[in-house]
Design a protein around this motif. Structure first.
Motif, PDB file in Angstrom:
ATOM      1  N   UNK A  65       0.731  -1.358   0.203  1.00 16.62           N
ATOM      2  CA  UNK A  65       0.083  -0.343  -0.218  1.00 16.62           C
ATOM      3  C   UNK A  65       1.202   1.278   0.047  1.00 16.62           C
ATOM      4  N   UNK A  66       0.300   2.268  -0.698  1.00 14.03           N
ATOM      5  CA  UNK A  66       1.401   3.305  -1.084  1.00 14.03           C
ATOM      6  C   UNK A  66       1.436   4.111   0.386  1.00 14.03           C
ATOM      7  N   UNK A  67       0.467   4.048   1.260  1.00 18.47           N
ATOM      8  CA  UNK A  67       1.238   5.015   2.818  1.00 18.47           C
ATOM      9  C   UNK A  67       1.533   4.747   3.503  1.00 18.47           C
ATOM     10  N   UNK A  68       2.088   3.309   3.466  1.00 14.00           N
ATOM     11  CA  UNK A  68       2.809   1.789   4.144  1.00 14.00           C
ATOM     12  C   UNK A  68       3.907   2.666   3.646  1.00 14.00           C
ATOM     13  N   UNK A  69       4.714   2.566   2.343  1.00 11.41           N
ATOM     14  CA  UNK A  69       5.851   3.003   1.672  1.00 11.41           C
ATOM     15  C   UNK A  69       5.649   4.579   2.158  1.00 11.41           C
ATOM     16  N   UNK A  70       5.212   4.889   2.452  1.00  8.57           N
ATOM     17  CA  UNK A  70       5.522   6.911   2.857  1.00  8.57           C
ATOM     18  C   UNK A  70       6.147   6.531   3.821  1.00  8.57           C
ATOM     19  N   UNK A  71       5.303   5.818   5.061  1.00  8.82           N
ATOM     20  CA  UNK A  71       5.698   6.087   6.201  1.00  8.82           C
ATOM     21  C   UNK A  71       7.271   4.934   6.396  1.00  8.82           C
ATOM     22  N   UNK A  72       7.434   4.259   5.335  1.00  8.67           N
ATOM     23  CA  UNK A  72       8.761   3.459   5.375  1.00  8.67           C
ATOM     24  C   UNK A  72      10.023   4.054   5.239  1.00  8.67           C
ATOM     25  N   UNK A  73       9.870   5.749   4.210  1.00  7.81           N
ATOM     26  CA  UNK A  73      10.680   6.215   3.441  1.00  7.81           C
ATOM     27  C   UNK A  73      11.380   7.252   4.520  1.00  7.81           C
ATOM     28  N   UNK A  74      10.308   7.612   5.568  1.00  7.73           N
ATOM     29  CA  UNK A  74       9.792   8.794   6.716  1.00  7.73           C
ATOM     30  C   UNK A  74      10.638   8.144   7.924  1.00  7.73           C
ATOM     31  N   UNK A  75      10.495   5.989   8.264  1.00  4.94           N
ATOM     32  CA  UNK A  75      10.688   5.286   9.104  1.00  4.94           C
ATOM     33  C   UNK A  75      12.356   5.332   9.285  1.00  4.94           C
ATOM     34  N   UNK A  76      13.427   5.679   8.405  1.00  2.00           N
ATOM     35  CA  UNK A  76      14.680   5.774   7.746  1.00  2.00           C
ATOM     36  C   UNK A  76      15.778   6.973   9.438  1.00  2.00           C
ATOM     37  N   UNK A  77      15.361   7.413   9.560  1.00  2.26           N
ATOM     38  CA  UNK A  77      16.299   8.338  10.392  1.00  2.26           C
ATOM     39  C   UNK A  77      15.263   9.301  11.298  1.00  2.26           C
ATOM     40  N   UNK A  78      14.199   8.153  12.138  1.00  5.53           N
ATOM     41  CA  UNK A  78      13.575   8.232  12.877  1.00  5.53           C
ATOM     42  C   UNK A  78      13.666   7.520  14.970  1.00  5.53           C
ATOM     43  N   UNK A  79      13.752   8.396  15.018  1.00  7.00           N
ATOM     44  CA  UNK A  79      14.233   8.217  16.457  1.00  7.00           C
ATOM     45  C   UNK A  79      13.376   7.768  17.973  1.00  7.00           C
ATOM     46  N   UNK A  80      13.635   6.986  18.312  1.00  3.78           N
ATOM     47  CA  UNK A  80      12.166   6.246  19.032  1.00  3.78           C
ATOM     48  C   UNK A  80      11.130   5.853  18.375  1.00  3.78           C
ATOM     49  N   UNK A  81      10.454   4.791  19.432  1.00  4.03           N
ATOM     50  CA  UNK A  81       8.854   5.170  18.323  1.00  4.03           C
ATOM     51  C   UNK A  81       7.572   5.875  18.079  1.00  4.03           C
TER      52      UNK A  81
END
Length: 420
Positions: free
Chosen positions: A159-175
């Motif tokens: 799903x496209x929105x899930x893919x967009x989330x994966x792209x933002x997750x790379x530089x994320x600290x914490x949950x």
């Protein structure tokens, strides 16, 4: 052995392709230095030669003889997909047309990778077609068959929105608990998902995805609403004709306001009918402009002017939309207020779908830490204000609006195919 893979974001308005190769994930330059390209094709009449993306748009706007197409994704799952369309006098199936467009992207990726890429994750909306599960299944099957024809051996979807989330997750600290708001040209999709850079190598993210919703409403619908509200009246929309003061036929204007339907208007029958009504029209000056658009086949030019107006109104309170191709010096003033009023009901549908996603996930608005906005339509001021109002306590991320889905699909392909 590690394997090269890719993600393809075949969008209604724009498309991209990204490569994953031994941990390196990046977008491919698909048109000049740009990593995104308009989902458009132009077939030059002489030889039916295809042009893609910006080159296609420019060929059309320069009035070269041929056939222009946009919003190809919207035919997936519909009867039109099987019917095909006439292209410069030849019947062409839509799967051939879409294969040609996507092959152009794949060739660029293969050249950069130095080999033919066989593994792909294709992006897809939550619903290709609203309230029609059979059409939705058919659309994905059609896209999978197209991927096979392109030479891919291993094919998956995300799903496209899930893919967009994966792209933002790379530089994320914490949950963080996030809602992804993916507003494309043809669909609006939402996902509530748990994100953390600790999760990016998990092959199965099912437990982190709490809910998905989506509706077949997007930026092209904003164009249509704006066109009908502010542009089509200049072509006689809702004017009258004849002794009984009948309203002129409206369906021409509706079709003229949709990228995927414009080409079906240039028929002898429709032009003849328009000429007959013009004879009795009460506002001949404006209604004659409709006939002019049909005879000169400038419907896409009209839509491009509408889209330009929409984009201008994201940063301006009013805009003088130019229609020189109809009459020298012709402009019409369009205001942000007109635009907001025109799309208000669509915004309400989008907001309701986002709230349904929260309900399906079993979370409250206050639980959301992050709102990820992706897709060009999230630039629209009324969208921005609506989601800030819905989630006043959440951080808002809206960088890489046009490229995050492609990147995220490549990250997903790395997890799924990285060790084939």
């Amino acid at each position: 052995m590690t394997s090269i893979s890719c993600g393809i974001d075949f969008g209604t308005s724009n498309s991209s392709i990204a490569i994953a190769n031994q941990g390196n994930v990046h977008l491919v330059q698909v048109e000049g230095s740009s990593t995104t390209t308009p989902s458009a094709m132009f077939f030059l009449r002489k030889g039916n030669v295809p042009f893609y993306g910006r080159a296609a748009v420019n060929m059309f706007l320069e009035r070269n003889p041929g056939r222009f197409m946009r919003s190809l994704k919207r035919v997936l799952g519909t009867p039109v997909m099987r019917q095909g369309t006439m292209v410069n006098g030849e019947l062409m199936r839509f799967n051939e047309i879409i294969i040609s467009f996507l092959q152009n992207l794949k060739d660029k990726a293969d050249a950069e990778a130095g080999q033919e890429i066989e593994n792909v994750v294709m992006g897809r909306p939550v619903h290709f077609v609203d309230n029609d599960s059979a059409a939705d299944v058919r659309a994905e099957a059609e896209l999978k068959e197209i991927a096979k024809q392109l030479g891919f051996k291993n094919i998956d979807f995300q799903f496209e929105p899930i893919a967009a989330a994966f792209a933002h997750e790379v530089n994320m600290l914490g949950e963080k608990l996030a809602i992804v708001v993916d507003l494309g040209g043809g669909t609006s999709d939402f996902t509530v998902i748990r994100l953390s850079n600790k999760y990016i190598h998990k092959a199965d993210r099912a437990s982190d995805i709490l809910a998905n919703t989506g509706i077949r409403v997007g930026g092209n619908d904003f164009d249509k609403d704006l066109s009908l509200a502010a542009i089509m009246p200049e072509l006689g929309y809702r004017t009258t004709y004849g002794a009984k003061n009948l309203e002129v036929p409206l369906y021409h204007y509706f079709d003229l306001s949709e990228w995927s339907k414009v080409n079906f208007l240039y028929t002898t029958k429709i032009i003849s009918q328009t000429k007959q009504i013009l004879f009795e029209a009460h506002d001949k000056t404006r209604y004659k402009r409709l006939l002019q658009v049909l005879e000169q086949e400038t419907g896409h030019t009209l839509l491009a002017a509408t889209e330009e107006t929409k984009i201008a109104l994201t940063s301006q309170s009013e805009y003088d939309a130019p229609f020189d191709f109809l009459e020298d010096g012709l402009t019409t003033k369009v205001t942000r207020e007109q635009f907001d009023e025109a799309i208000f009901q669509k915004i309400e549908k989008i907001s309701n779908s986002a709230m349904q996603c929260l309900a399906d996930a079993g979370v409250q608005k206050e639980d959301i830490d992050l709102v990820i906005l992706t897709g060009g339509s999230t630039e629209v001021p009324l969208i921005q204000s609506e989601f800030k109002k819905l989630f006043p306590n959440a951080a808002l991320a809206d960088e890489n609006k046009l490229s995050s889905v492609g990147l995220g699909l490549a990250y997903d392909s790395q997890n799924k195919f990285g060790r084939i």
